[in-house]
Design an enzyme around this catalytic site. Structure first.
Site, PDB file in Angstrom:
ATOM      1  N   SER A   1       6.279  -9.095 -75.778  1.00  0.00           N
ATOM      2  CA  SER A   1       6.566  -7.700 -76.084  1.00  0.00           C
ATOM      3  C   SER A   1       5.383  -7.116 -76.867  1.00  0.00           C
ATOM      4  CB  SER A   1       7.848  -7.612 -76.899  1.00  0.00           C
ATOM      5  OG  SER A   1       7.780  -8.482 -78.011  1.00  0.00           O
TER       6      SER A   1
ATOM      7  N   LYS B   1      10.542  -6.057 -74.258  1.00  0.00           N
ATOM      8  CA  LYS B   1       9.367  -6.150 -73.409  1.00  0.00           C
ATOM      9  C   LYS B   1       8.880  -4.775 -72.945  1.00  0.00           C
ATOM     10  CE  LYS B   1       6.254  -7.887 -70.767  1.00  0.00           C
ATOM     11  NZ  LYS B   1       5.448  -6.683 -70.992  1.00  0.00           N
TER      12      LYS B   1
ATOM     13  N   ILE C   1       3.140  -4.772 -79.626  1.00  0.00           N
ATOM     14  CA  ILE C   1       3.123  -4.266 -80.996  1.00  0.00           C
ATOM     15  C   ILE C   1       3.316  -2.753 -80.906  1.00  0.00           C
ATOM     16  CG2 ILE C   1       1.463  -3.729 -82.822  1.00  0.00           C
ATOM     17  CD1 ILE C   1       0.558  -6.673 -82.620  1.00  0.00           C
TER      18      ILE C   1
ATOM     19  N   HIS D   1       8.798  -3.290 -79.133  1.00  0.00           N
ATOM     20  CA  HIS D   1       9.371  -4.127 -80.192  1.00  0.00           C
ATOM     21  C   HIS D   1       8.770  -3.804 -81.561  1.00  0.00           C
ATOM     22  CE1 HIS D   1      11.080  -7.457 -82.257  1.00  0.00           C
ATOM     23  NE2 HIS D   1      10.159  -8.354 -82.004  1.00  0.00           N
TER      24      HIS D   1
ATOM     25  N   CYS E   1      12.301 -10.320 -87.573  1.00  0.00           N
ATOM     26  CA  CYS E   1      12.534  -9.400 -86.455  1.00  0.00           C
ATOM     27  C   CYS E   1      14.011  -9.087 -86.278  1.00  0.00           C
ATOM     28  CB  CYS E   1      11.969  -9.973 -85.160  1.00  0.00           C
ATOM     29  SG  CYS E   1      10.218 -10.283 -85.254  1.00  0.00           S
TER      30      CYS E   1
END
Ligand SMILES: [Zn+2]
Lengths: 135, 385
Positions: free
Chosen positions: B207, B330, B209, B334, B83
């Protein structure tokens, strides 16, 4: 996707996953799981196998309600960080336990259980889980 | 070494882009950034992306995106750090400019996640964990963060409600960001009413998808004058990154983001400033507990006091430590490998004074992008020229 069938990928780790054998540094005595080629404490590459007792206690835990694909069968299931009595922390599923009973410091012991299967024709993966210590 | 500046930014809204594929998103963000910078060609392209091979069966993103954006036969590669891929790609672009090898560099972060089933997406995200010693046991990424969340609450005496404040703050700010996935204000009760996905972590601690792409154009302070006015130049003043053990279980200290601490120290040193000089922080709040741990690891709060900043209201726009000024992971969303580049774009908006949720007189901003469960972290400090 998400259906690895290569048997070699799994039998490579039988020692660790069936018998809980990790590593011990010959130079500084540090024990770790899984066994590494380089000691995380002193950098020595002289590492021998080390047999863990399988006993430990729960440091933290969670109940998995949205598992990654391939693990839906057990849902919901508990996973914990277990501190082995020799020191290292290990991540594993808890088994034979009511989720309500799990608590910080709960004493547990290693057992061998089915971890995952890949359908009717697929291989079945076994490995360690931890259950409340039988007294 | 040469002084790197960002002269252009571009992005797509974060969301579930059913009509757009990975290449559409990436090319749109990239061309927007080039237009913003006033450049029509670049020397190279760095693509931040985590798992395109799993999500959309496409690797070789350097060739795909440079080709479809009409950039010609330039060098172009994908940079992967879970990430933190986006943050790492920005830093690779900056390094290329600083070294003198390339004069004008494009960085695009992209992730297309909604083409996969949710349980498969959960699986692909867990590829950032240790496949043999974590994923093998059926752990999800959420679950690893839940283990840390339970420990954090116990160690420092916080409640689920305390941590929910990070989600509330992120949504309050995201509501003002036209590019955010969720533009809805929420309350602590909203978080508490959401279902557990890995106890004690609830849906609203996490958060979403999402799909999205963001891009920046980097050049030298000298060269920048050919393209934009000074007001549009934002200096990359400092950067650092570091790794930690890939398995959470192997950490000596389960509640210290050591990689973030080291990365931040490197970034502060390079910028010649300290945390007290930072006006706002875009930290990696993939989960509410990670926002608290991030604030502690970069020095904004003492150990165990990260969540206190939220309780005291210091993380709001008008507080001493504003975070997630455009919604964070959030509320903005993300799209994993793109997130670090979104953070960079948002920091540039703040420093140009163009943010829809402006931090007054922002001079210096910090972005912190986490890969894995704290195993691969980038920190970048941006400031006005
Ligand atoms: Zn050693």
């Amino acid at each position: 996707m998400g259906k690895p069938m290569q048997v070699a990928r799994y039998w490579r780790h039988f020692k660790e996953k069936y018998r809980l054998i990790g590593g011990k540094c010959k130079s500084c005595g540090h024990v770790h799981f899984p066994k590494r080629p380089v000691c995380p404490e002193c950098g020595s590459q002289e590492i021998e196998e080390f047999q863990f007792s399988g006993k430990g206690k729960v440091l933290s835990w969670t109940i998995i309600r949205n598992p990654p694909s391939g693990y839906e069968y057990y849902k919901p299931y508990p996973i914990a960080l277990v501190e082995l009595e020799e020191g290292p922390v290990i991540l594993a599923q808890l088994t034979d336990v009511d989720p309500e009973e799990i608590d910080f410091g709960m004493e547990v012991e290693m057992v061998t259980r089915k971890i995952r299967e890949f359908g009717e024709d697929g291989i079945i993966l076994y490995g360690y889980k931890f259950r409340p210590l039988l007294k | 070494m040469r002084k790197p500046v960002i002269i252009g930014v571009g992005l797509t809204p974060v969301g579930e882009h059913w009509k757009l594929g990975l290449r559409d998103l990436a090319v749109e963000a990239l061309l927007n950034a080039m237009e913003d910078a006033g450049v029509d060609k670049v020397d190279s392209l760095y693509v931040g992306n985590m798992a395109s091979g799993s999500f959309v069966e496409q690797e070789n993103l350097g060739a795909l995106i440079a080709d479809w954006a009409g950039l010609g036969n330039i060098p172009a590669v994908k940079i992967e750090g879970a990430c933190a891929s986006g943050g790492a790609a920005v830093q690779e672009g900056v390094k290329a400019v600083m070294s003198g090898l390339e004069d004008v560099v494009a960085v695009v972060g992209v992730e297309k996640m909604t083409d996969a089933w949710p349980s498969d997406a959960t699986r692909y995200l867990a590829y950032a964990a240790d496949a043999e010693w974590e994923l093998f046991h059926g752990v999800s990424f959420v679950a690893l963060n839940a283990l840390a969340m339970r420990l954090y609450m116990k160690e420092y005496g916080y409640t689920e409600e305390d941590l929910a404040l990070f989600a509330v703050n992120a949504h309050a700010n995201g509501a003002k960001n036209p590019y955010a996935m969720f533009k809805k204000v929420i309350k602590v009760e909203t978080v508490m009413r959401s279902p557990y996905i890995a106890d004690p972590l609830k849906l609203f601690d996490a958060s979403p998808i999402a799909d999205g792409a963001a891009a920046v154009i980097i050049t030298t302070e000298e060269k920048a004058k050919e393209f934009v006015d000074k007001a549009k130049m934002i200096k990359v003043a400092g950067m650092g990154r570091a790794i930690d053990t890939i398995s959470l279980a192997n950490r000596k200290d389960l509640l210290l983001l050591k990689a973030a601490k080291i990365a931040a120290e490197r970034a502060y040193k390079m910028a010649g400033i300290g945390v007290e000089d930072i006006d706002f922080f875009e930290v990696h709040d993939a989960f509410t507990v990670m926002a608290a741990l991030s604030l502690e690891s970069i020095g904004a709060a003492e150990r165990g006091k990260g969540a206190m900043l939220a309780k005291e209201g210091q993380i709001a726009i008008d507080g001493d430590y504003p975070i997630q000024t455009l919604g964070g992971l959030k509320a903005r969303g993300h799209p994993v490998g793109a997130t670090g580049v979104y953070q960079t774009v948002e920091a540039v908006w703040q420093l140009r004074g163009e943010a829809p949720n402006q931090v007054p007189d922002a001079e210096v901003g910090l972005t912190q992008n986490i890969g894995g469960t704290g195993s691969n972290i980038t920190v970048t400090i941006l400031r006005r020229v």
